[in-house]
Design a protein around this motif. Structure first.
Motif, PDB file in Angstrom:
ATOM      1  N   LEU A  54       0.833  -1.205   0.000  1.00 48.29           N
ATOM      2  CA  LEU A  54       0.000   0.000   0.000  1.00 48.29           C
ATOM      3  C   LEU A  54       0.865   1.252   0.000  1.00 48.29           C
ATOM      4  CD1 LEU A  54      -2.836   1.243   0.219  1.00 48.29           C
ATOM      5  CD2 LEU A  54      -2.636   1.077   2.709  1.00 48.29           C
ATOM      6  N   LEU A  55       1.960   1.226   0.744  1.00 46.90           N
ATOM      7  CA  LEU A  55       2.861   2.372   0.802  1.00 46.90           C
ATOM      8  C   LEU A  55       3.514   2.610  -0.553  1.00 46.90           C
ATOM      9  CD1 LEU A  55       4.146   4.516   2.648  1.00 46.90           C
ATOM     10  CD2 LEU A  55       5.935   2.851   3.178  1.00 46.90           C
ATOM     11  N   ILE A  56       3.945   1.538  -1.209  1.00 37.65           N
ATOM     12  CA  ILE A  56       4.542   1.663  -2.543  1.00 37.65           C
ATOM     13  C   ILE A  56       3.530   2.231  -3.534  1.00 37.65           C
ATOM     14  CG2 ILE A  56       5.521   0.385  -4.477  1.00 37.65           C
ATOM     15  CD1 ILE A  56       6.683  -1.583  -2.472  1.00 37.65           C
ATOM     16  N   ALA A  57       2.303   1.739  -3.466  1.00 35.86           N
ATOM     17  CA  ALA A  57       1.265   2.221  -4.392  1.00 35.86           C
ATOM     18  C   ALA A  57       0.973   3.702  -4.152  1.00 35.86           C
ATOM     19  CB  ALA A  57      -0.006   1.398  -4.200  1.00 35.86           C
ATOM     20  N   ALA A  58       0.913   4.099  -2.882  1.00 36.98           N
ATOM     21  CA  ALA A  58       0.629   5.504  -2.565  1.00 36.98           C
ATOM     22  C   ALA A  58       1.735   6.410  -3.085  1.00 36.98           C
ATOM     23  CB  ALA A  58       0.464   5.671  -1.054  1.00 36.98           C
ATOM     24  N   LYS A  59       2.985   5.999  -2.896  1.00 31.50           N
ATOM     25  CA  LYS A  59       4.090   6.818  -3.383  1.00 31.50           C
ATOM     26  C   LYS A  59       4.087   6.877  -4.909  1.00 31.50           C
ATOM     27  CE  LYS A  59       9.014   7.632  -3.156  1.00 31.50           C
ATOM     28  NZ  LYS A  59      10.324   7.260  -2.583  1.00 31.50           N
ATOM     29  N   SER A  60       3.746   5.774  -5.558  1.00 32.63           N
ATOM     30  CA  SER A  60       3.710   5.740  -7.024  1.00 32.63           C
ATOM     31  C   SER A  60       2.687   6.724  -7.564  1.00 32.63           C
ATOM     32  CB  SER A  60       3.385   4.323  -7.507  1.00 32.63           C
ATOM     33  OG  SER A  60       4.352   3.399  -7.069  1.00 32.63           O
ATOM     34  N   VAL A  61       1.536   6.787  -6.928  1.00 28.53           N
ATOM     35  CA  VAL A  61       0.466   7.684  -7.379  1.00 28.53           C
ATOM     36  C   VAL A  61       0.918   9.133  -7.315  1.00 28.53           C
ATOM     37  CG1 VAL A  61      -1.821   8.575  -6.825  1.00 28.53           C
ATOM     38  CG2 VAL A  61      -1.409   6.108  -6.818  1.00 28.53           C
ATOM     39  N   PHE A  62       1.525   9.528  -6.183  1.00 32.54           N
ATOM     40  CA  PHE A  62       1.887  10.934  -5.994  1.00 32.54           C
ATOM     41  C   PHE A  62       3.163  11.320  -6.731  1.00 32.54           C
ATOM     42  CE2 PHE A  62      -0.782  10.215  -2.208  1.00 32.54           C
ATOM     43  CZ  PHE A  62      -1.643  11.282  -2.352  1.00 32.54           C
ATOM     44  N   ARG A  63       4.129  10.409  -6.761  1.00 28.26           N
ATOM     45  CA  ARG A  63       5.427  10.769  -7.303  1.00 28.26           C
ATOM     46  C   ARG A  63       5.545  10.536  -8.807  1.00 28.26           C
ATOM     47  NH1 ARG A  63       9.344  14.092  -7.567  1.00 28.26           N
ATOM     48  NH2 ARG A  63      11.445  13.396  -7.091  1.00 28.26           N
ATOM     49  N   PHE A  64       5.248   9.320  -9.230  1.00 25.50           N
ATOM     50  CA  PHE A  64       5.478   8.987 -10.623  1.00 25.50           C
ATOM     51  C   PHE A  64       4.446   9.625 -11.545  1.00 25.50           C
ATOM     52  CE2 PHE A  64       7.350   5.151  -8.445  1.00 25.50           C
ATOM     53  CZ  PHE A  64       8.647   5.639  -8.541  1.00 25.50           C
ATOM     54  N   GLY A  65       3.266   9.962 -11.025  1.00 20.80           N
ATOM     55  CA  GLY A  65       2.289  10.669 -11.843  1.00 20.80           C
ATOM     56  C   GLY A  65       2.808  12.023 -12.268  1.00 20.80           C
ATOM     57  N   ASP A  66       3.430  12.750 -11.313  1.00 18.84           N
ATOM     58  CA  ASP A  66       4.002  14.059 -11.632  1.00 18.84           C
ATOM     59  C   ASP A  66       5.166  13.938 -12.607  1.00 18.84           C
ATOM     60  OD1 ASP A  66       2.192  15.273  -9.964  1.00 18.84           O
ATOM     61  OD2 ASP A  66       3.533  15.306  -8.238  1.00 18.84           O
ATOM     62  N   LEU A  67       5.993  12.911 -12.431  1.00 16.10           N
ATOM     63  CA  LEU A  67       7.149  12.747 -13.302  1.00 16.10           C
ATOM     64  C   LEU A  67       6.742  12.449 -14.738  1.00 16.10           C
ATOM     65  CD1 LEU A  67       9.467  10.682 -10.929  1.00 16.10           C
ATOM     66  CD2 LEU A  67       9.808  13.045 -11.656  1.00 16.10           C
ATOM     67  N   ASN A  68       5.735  11.613 -14.897  1.00 10.87           N
ATOM     68  CA  ASN A  68       5.274  11.262 -16.238  1.00 10.87           C
ATOM     69  C   ASN A  68       4.707  12.461 -16.971  1.00 10.87           C
ATOM     70  OD1 ASN A  68       6.040   8.598 -16.079  1.00 10.87           O
ATOM     71  ND2 ASN A  68       4.114   7.945 -15.158  1.00 10.87           N
ATOM     72  N   LYS A  69       4.073  13.356 -16.208  1.00  8.47           N
ATOM     73  CA  LYS A  69       3.522  14.565 -16.833  1.00  8.47           C
ATOM     74  C   LYS A  69       4.635  15.419 -17.425  1.00  8.47           C
ATOM     75  CE  LYS A  69      -0.575  14.863 -13.857  1.00  8.47           C
ATOM     76  NZ  LYS A  69      -1.252  15.634 -12.788  1.00  8.47           N
ATOM     77  N   GLY A  70       5.810  15.367 -16.777  1.00  7.88           N
ATOM     78  CA  GLY A  70       6.923  16.178 -17.241  1.00  7.88           C
ATOM     79  C   GLY A  70       7.668  15.566 -18.411  1.00  7.88           C
ATOM     80  N   ASN A  71       7.326  14.323 -18.770  1.00  2.83           N
ATOM     81  CA  ASN A  71       7.977  13.639 -19.883  1.00  2.83           C
ATOM     82  C   ASN A  71       9.495  13.575 -19.719  1.00  2.83           C
ATOM     83  OD1 ASN A  71       5.830  12.812 -21.485  1.00  2.83           O
ATOM     84  ND2 ASN A  71       5.593  14.866 -22.356  1.00  2.83           N
ATOM     85  N   ASN A  72       9.976  13.477 -18.486  1.00  2.10           N
ATOM     86  CA  ASN A  72      11.401  13.384 -18.232  1.00  2.10           C
ATOM     87  C   ASN A  72      11.711  11.946 -17.859  1.00  2.10           C
ATOM     88  OD1 ASN A  72      14.064  13.537 -17.277  1.00  2.10           O
ATOM     89  ND2 ASN A  72      13.767  15.676 -16.680  1.00  2.10           N
ATOM     90  N   ARG A  73      12.085  11.143 -18.856  1.00  3.15           N
ATOM     91  CA  ARG A  73      12.272   9.715 -18.626  1.00  3.15           C
ATOM     92  C   ARG A  73      13.450   9.439 -17.700  1.00  3.15           C
ATOM     93  NH1 ARG A  73      12.789   5.074 -23.347  1.00  3.15           N
ATOM     94  NH2 ARG A  73      13.149   3.306 -21.931  1.00  3.15           N
TER      95      ARG A  73
END
Length: 246
Positions: free
Chosen positions: A195-214
């Motif tokens: 659950l902790l991994i999923a929560a961090k993925s939602v908040f962190r990787f969502g923002d990163l993907n928006k920036g298109n910075n692979r």
């Protein structure tokens, strides 16, 4: 004794954190010992102590009220923007210490220091340090080769629009997440780690993907996996070593 401890702690936390409006705090910082709200605050504590102890233990109440006035007054006098957080922690520790002294007046107790400093406690402290600060340095060293690759001039321009990060935010997020994982392992709550991994993925990787910075996304992913991996290894290692301690 337990009842008295709970009564005094209840009065303290209600008085310091619930029945102390923000404007009282601001006024006390501005006028210090001349602030009327300092004495209102002490009066609130006195009344709470009377109510919580059902008008008993007057010696304990007197000690706590007088010490509270001295401690809060000293904190107001010596507080600066640089030491405010440190003095807040010291202030609370001193209040709790005087509560312990007040309880000791009625129910004398001894603290067996030789039992507190046990191999199990030392092992726990060791692994808490390992999973928090030592792991943070280890992760920083392991990720160092990627820093030059990641933060080129092109990447700085690409990530500028994402907003500046809070100072040391990543470090403290990592420490907190590893402590959570370590605690979940000790409690055998593996599902909570997911659950902790999923929560961090939602908040962190969502923002990163928006920036298109692979590259930045991959960097954060590596750091996250290292952080969770070290925490899991620390938790398993602690439990394994603990089983050998009588």
């Amino acid at each position: 004794m337990t009842l008295l401890v709970l009564q005094l702690l209840l009065a303290h936390f209600i008085g310091d954190f619930i029945l102390q409006p923000a404007k009282w705090v601001v006024h006390k910082k501005a006028y210090k010992l001349k602030s009327k709200y300092l004495y209102y605050h002490i009066t609130v504590h006195f009344l709470l102590l009377l109510l919580c102890t059902v008008f008993n233990y007057f010696g304990a109440i007197a000690l706590i009220v007088i010490s509270h006035l001295i401690i809060d007054g000293a904190k107001l006098v010596f507080t600066t923007p640089k030491n405010e957080r440190l003095l807040f922690i010291l202030d609370q520790l001193l209040h709790l210490a005087f509560i312990a002294i007040a309880v000791h007046l009625y129910y004398p107790f001894n603290i067996p220091l030789h039992e507190l400093i046990s191999p199990k406690l030392l092992l726990l402290l060791l692994f808490l340090i390992l999973v928090s600060f030592v792991s943070a340095i280890l992760i920083k060293i392991l990720l160092a080769p990627y820093i030059q690759i990641l933060f080129t001039e092109e990447d700085k321009t690409a990530t500028a629009d994402e907003g500046a990060s809070l100072p040391n935010a990543g470090k403290y997020i990592g420490i907190l997440e590893r402590l959570f994982v370590f605690g979940f392992i000790l409690a055998n709550q593996w599902a909570a780690i997911g659950l902790l991994i999923a929560a961090k993925s939602v908040f962190r990787f969502g923002d990163l993907n928006k920036g298109n910075n692979r590259k930045l996304t991959e960097y954060v992913l590596i750091g996250t996996l290292l952080s969770f991996g070290l925490a899991i290894l620390s938790g398993l290692g602690y439990k394994a070593i603990l089983s050998f301690i009588p």
